[in-house]
Write a protein that holds these residues in place. Structure first.
Motif, PDB file in Angstrom:
ATOM      1  N   UNK A   1      -6.622 -20.233  -4.607  1.00 11.47           N
ATOM      2  CA  UNK A   1      -5.525 -20.175  -3.640  1.00 11.47           C
ATOM      3  C   UNK A   1      -4.755 -18.874  -3.803  1.00 11.47           C
ATOM      4  N   UNK A   2      -4.639 -18.385  -5.044  1.00 12.68           N
ATOM      5  CA  UNK A   2      -3.929 -17.139  -5.307  1.00 12.68           C
ATOM      6  C   UNK A   2      -4.633 -15.973  -4.636  1.00 12.68           C
ATOM      7  N   UNK A   3      -5.961 -15.935  -4.736  1.00  7.57           N
ATOM      8  CA  UNK A   3      -6.730 -14.848  -4.122  1.00  7.57           C
ATOM      9  C   UNK A   3      -6.580 -14.893  -2.604  1.00  7.57           C
ATOM     10  N   UNK A   4      -6.638 -16.104  -2.036  1.00  7.81           N
ATOM     11  CA  UNK A   4      -6.469 -16.239  -0.587  1.00  7.81           C
ATOM     12  C   UNK A   4      -5.069 -15.784  -0.180  1.00  7.81           C
ATOM     13  N   UNK A   5      -4.053 -16.217  -0.940  1.00  5.64           N
ATOM     14  CA  UNK A   5      -2.683 -15.809  -0.629  1.00  5.64           C
ATOM     15  C   UNK A   5      -2.532 -14.300  -0.741  1.00  5.64           C
ATOM     16  N   UNK A   6      -3.144 -13.714  -1.757  1.00  7.22           N
ATOM     17  CA  UNK A   6      -3.077 -12.270  -1.932  1.00  7.22           C
ATOM     18  C   UNK A   6      -3.734 -11.558  -0.755  1.00  7.22           C
ATOM     19  N   UNK A   7      -4.873 -12.077  -0.298  1.00  2.64           N
ATOM     20  CA  UNK A   7      -5.563 -11.464   0.834  1.00  2.64           C
ATOM     21  C   UNK A   7      -4.730 -11.540   2.107  1.00  2.64           C
ATOM     22  N   UNK A   8      -3.972 -12.631   2.255  1.00  2.64           N
ATOM     23  CA  UNK A   8      -3.134 -12.776   3.442  1.00  2.64           C
ATOM     24  C   UNK A   8      -1.908 -11.875   3.407  1.00  2.64           C
ATOM     25  N   UNK A   9      -1.344 -11.667   2.215  1.00  5.20           N
ATOM     26  CA  UNK A   9      -0.112 -10.901   2.082  1.00  5.20           C
ATOM     27  C   UNK A   9      -0.361  -9.399   2.075  1.00  5.20           C
ATOM     28  N   UNK A  10      -1.405  -8.952   1.419  1.00  6.88           N
ATOM     29  CA  UNK A  10      -1.618  -7.519   1.250  1.00  6.88           C
ATOM     30  C   UNK A  10      -1.716  -6.739   2.557  1.00  6.88           C
ATOM     31  N   UNK A  11      -2.539  -7.148   3.525  1.00  5.01           N
ATOM     32  CA  UNK A  11      -2.626  -6.328   4.727  1.00  5.01           C
ATOM     33  C   UNK A  11      -1.303  -6.222   5.474  1.00  5.01           C
ATOM     34  N   UNK A  12      -0.510  -7.292   5.470  1.00  6.02           N
ATOM     35  CA  UNK A  12       0.738  -7.241   6.221  1.00  6.02           C
ATOM     36  C   UNK A  12       1.775  -6.358   5.548  1.00  6.02           C
ATOM     37  N   UNK A  13       1.658  -6.151   4.239  1.00  5.76           N
ATOM     38  CA  UNK A  13       2.653  -5.364   3.531  1.00  5.76           C
ATOM     39  C   UNK A  13       2.338  -3.892   3.451  1.00  5.76           C
ATOM     40  N   UNK A  14       1.145  -3.495   3.824  1.00  6.89           N
ATOM     41  CA  UNK A  14       0.765  -2.095   3.690  1.00  6.89           C
ATOM     42  C   UNK A  14       1.505  -1.238   4.704  1.00  6.89           C
ATOM     43  N   UNK A  15       2.114  -0.188   4.230  1.00 10.85           N
ATOM     44  CA  UNK A  15       2.783   0.755   5.109  1.00 10.85           C
ATOM     45  C   UNK A  15       4.148   0.304   5.599  1.00 10.85           C
ATOM     46  N   UNK A  16       4.590  -0.875   5.197  1.00  4.63           N
ATOM     47  CA  UNK A  16       5.855  -1.400   5.711  1.00  4.63           C
ATOM     48  C   UNK A  16       7.012  -1.199   4.748  1.00  4.63           C
TER      49      UNK A  16
ATOM     50  N   UNK B   1       9.661   0.729   2.248  1.00 10.31           N
ATOM     51  CA  UNK B   1      10.288   2.038   2.120  1.00 10.31           C
ATOM     52  C   UNK B   1      10.260   2.525   0.679  1.00 10.31           C
ATOM     53  N   UNK B   2       9.923   1.638  -0.271  1.00  9.32           N
ATOM     54  CA  UNK B   2       9.863   1.993  -1.682  1.00  9.32           C
ATOM     55  C   UNK B   2       8.525   2.615  -2.029  1.00  9.32           C
ATOM     56  N   UNK B   3       8.307   2.855  -3.342  1.00  7.48           N
ATOM     57  CA  UNK B   3       7.037   3.421  -3.768  1.00  7.48           C
ATOM     58  C   UNK B   3       5.895   2.452  -3.488  1.00  7.48           C
ATOM     59  N   UNK B   4       4.689   2.973  -3.269  1.00  7.97           N
ATOM     60  CA  UNK B   4       3.565   2.087  -2.990  1.00  7.97           C
ATOM     61  C   UNK B   4       3.272   1.221  -4.213  1.00  7.97           C
ATOM     62  N   UNK B   5       2.791   0.006  -3.993  1.00  9.74           N
ATOM     63  CA  UNK B   5       2.488  -0.867  -5.122  1.00  9.74           C
ATOM     64  C   UNK B   5       1.326  -0.326  -5.945  1.00  9.74           C
ATOM     65  N   UNK B   6       1.308  -0.698  -7.200  1.00 11.99           N
ATOM     66  CA  UNK B   6       0.222  -0.332  -8.092  1.00 11.99           C
ATOM     67  C   UNK B   6      -0.641  -1.568  -8.303  1.00 11.99           C
TER      68      UNK B   6
END
Length: 165
Positions: free
Chosen positions: A16-31, A33-38
């Motif tokens: 479920x964590x991997x699925x949640x991560x897959x759902x969250x990551x694309x929506x957060x890219x480029x949005x 204003x802080x430093x990009x995630x590592x």
């Protein structure tokens, strides 16, 4: 199942964590204003007799505050697990450090995990809660791909080669 992932006390199975991560990551890219995630790729191997044949709790702590990092990097795993509830109360905003918790069963073969650290971390430490005496901590260097070997009585963290592109 064998191991679980917790972040700030919440429990979620790895699938479920991997699925949640897959759902969250694309929506957060480029949005942001802080430093990009590592992102860290963490592979874990555990021996059949690890921790006297008992599950091994493992925590990765990414610290955003330099003074706090100087304190955390000196803690043994035993001290970390004894003091972390108080640290959560002392730094309730979640901006001073972020943690990820897992528990691994001896002899299991868990899938690789991706950990995404948002914000600017000044450093990171991995703690393994073994029953045997010792520090059972490892300061993470600049590598973004690592292997955590949970041996019978201690852990070793090794950088992995970067993927071929």
């Amino acid at each position: 199942m064998g191991f679980s992932k917790h972040r700030r006390g919440g429990t979620m199975g790895w699938a479920r964590w991997i699925v949640a991560l897959a759902l969250v990551l694309p929506s957060g890219l480029g949005c942001s204003s802080g430093p990009p995630p590592t992102r860290f790729l963490v592979e874990v191997a555990i021996t059949a007799k690890a921790n006297r044949n008992s599950p091994v709790p493992l925590t990765l702590v990414a610290v955003q505050d330099a003074k706090l990092f100087d304190q955390i990097v000196k803690l043994t795993a035993k001290q970390w697990y004894e003091q972390r509830e108080q640290m959560r109360r002392d730094f309730p905003s979640g901006t001073a450090f972020t943690e990820w918790d897992w528990e691994f069963v001896p002899g299991q073969a868990p899938p690789p995990m991706v950990v995404e650290v948002s914000g600017k971390a000044v450093g990171a430490v991995i703690f393994a809660n073994y029953r045997s005496p010792g520090d059972h901590r490892f300061r993470i260097g600049p590598q973004r791909r690592m292997r955590v070997d949970l041996g019978d009585d201690d852990l070793v963290v090794s950088p992995l080669d970067a993927p071929e592109e």
